[in-house]
Design a protein around this motif. Structure first.
Motif, PDB file in Angstrom:
ATOM      1  N   GLU A   1      14.230 -12.662 -22.461  1.00 43.11           N
ATOM      2  CA  GLU A   1      13.227 -13.705 -22.247  1.00 43.11           C
ATOM      3  C   GLU A   1      13.414 -14.881 -23.202  1.00 43.11           C
ATOM      4  O   GLU A   1      13.268 -16.038 -22.801  1.00 43.11           O
ATOM      5  N   ILE A   2      13.769 -14.608 -24.444  1.00 41.11           N
ATOM      6  CA  ILE A   2      14.017 -15.688 -25.416  1.00 41.11           C
ATOM      7  C   ILE A   2      15.219 -16.515 -24.983  1.00 41.11           C
ATOM      8  O   ILE A   2      15.175 -17.758 -25.001  1.00 41.11           O
ATOM      9  N   LEU A   3      16.294 -15.849 -24.568  1.00 39.33           N
ATOM     10  CA  LEU A   3      17.465 -16.573 -24.076  1.00 39.33           C
ATOM     11  C   LEU A   3      17.128 -17.372 -22.820  1.00 39.33           C
ATOM     12  O   LEU A   3      17.621 -18.486 -22.632  1.00 39.33           O
ATOM     13  N   GLY A   4      16.281 -16.810 -21.962  1.00 36.50           N
ATOM     14  CA  GLY A   4      15.858 -17.512 -20.748  1.00 36.50           C
ATOM     15  C   GLY A   4      15.117 -18.796 -21.069  1.00 36.50           C
ATOM     16  O   GLY A   4      15.348 -19.841 -20.448  1.00 36.50           O
ATOM     17  N   ILE A   5      14.241 -18.737 -22.053  1.00 38.73           N
ATOM     18  CA  ILE A   5      13.509 -19.946 -22.473  1.00 38.73           C
ATOM     19  C   ILE A   5      14.488 -20.972 -23.046  1.00 38.73           C
ATOM     20  O   ILE A   5      14.398 -22.162 -22.740  1.00 38.73           O
ATOM     21  N   GLY A   6      15.424 -20.491 -23.851  1.00 37.29           N
ATOM     22  CA  GLY A   6      16.445 -21.400 -24.387  1.00 37.29           C
ATOM     23  C   GLY A   6      17.277 -22.029 -23.283  1.00 37.29           C
ATOM     24  O   GLY A   6      17.611 -23.219 -23.329  1.00 37.29           O
ATOM     25  N   LEU A   7      17.585 -21.234 -22.261  1.00 36.78           N
ATOM     26  CA  LEU A   7      18.367 -21.738 -21.131  1.00 36.78           C
ATOM     27  C   LEU A   7      17.616 -22.828 -20.372  1.00 36.78           C
ATOM     28  O   LEU A   7      18.224 -23.804 -19.922  1.00 36.78           O
TER      29      LEU A   7
END
Length: 133
Positions: A27-33
């Protein structure tokens, strides 16, 4: 330099999103993406301004279809990802499909469109990578 750095970070993040990670990290990587995609679109706003200008041949029409296919599939992935990350909306269904299933399906479709997008923009990408040397 900034543009190619965003593109490379986006590529690495997308690869990491398809690796089995703990859900919080995913989820953190998704937000960064999401932020990287917004930056990428901002760097390429000249393309969006030129959409209604000029004539369309087959190549330009296919490119437009690929770019908007990627944009819409990413939007579906982002929206369903946000909805499936919340406990209250996790079991929500659309046409009988759980949000998490739609999220997985739209992410695969996004990956297909991403491959096509990279193929159609490969010359620009290679030129930018050459400048780094």
């Amino acid at each position: 330099m900034k543009k190619i750095a965003v593109d490379i970070l986006m590529g690495v993040t997308i690869i990491l999103e398809f690796v089995s990670l703990p859900i919080l990290l995913h989820e953190i990587l998704g937000i960064g993406l999401i932020f990287l995609v917004i930056l990428h679109i901002n760097f390429n706003k000249k393309y969006f301004k030129s959409i209604f200008k000029g004539k369309y041949d087959l190549k330009r029409t296919v490119d437009l279809f690929i770019h908007f296919g990627l944009l819409f599939s990413l939007a579906a992935t982002i929206i369903t990802g946000i909805c499936s990350s919340r406990k209250s909306l996790k079991n929500t269904t659309i046409f009988g499909y759980k949000m998490s299933h739609i999220h997985k399906g739209s992410s695969v479709i996004s990956l297909v469109f991403l491959g096509l997008h990279l193929f159609t923009t490969r010359k620009k990408l290679f030129r930018a990578l050459k400048k780094l040397n």
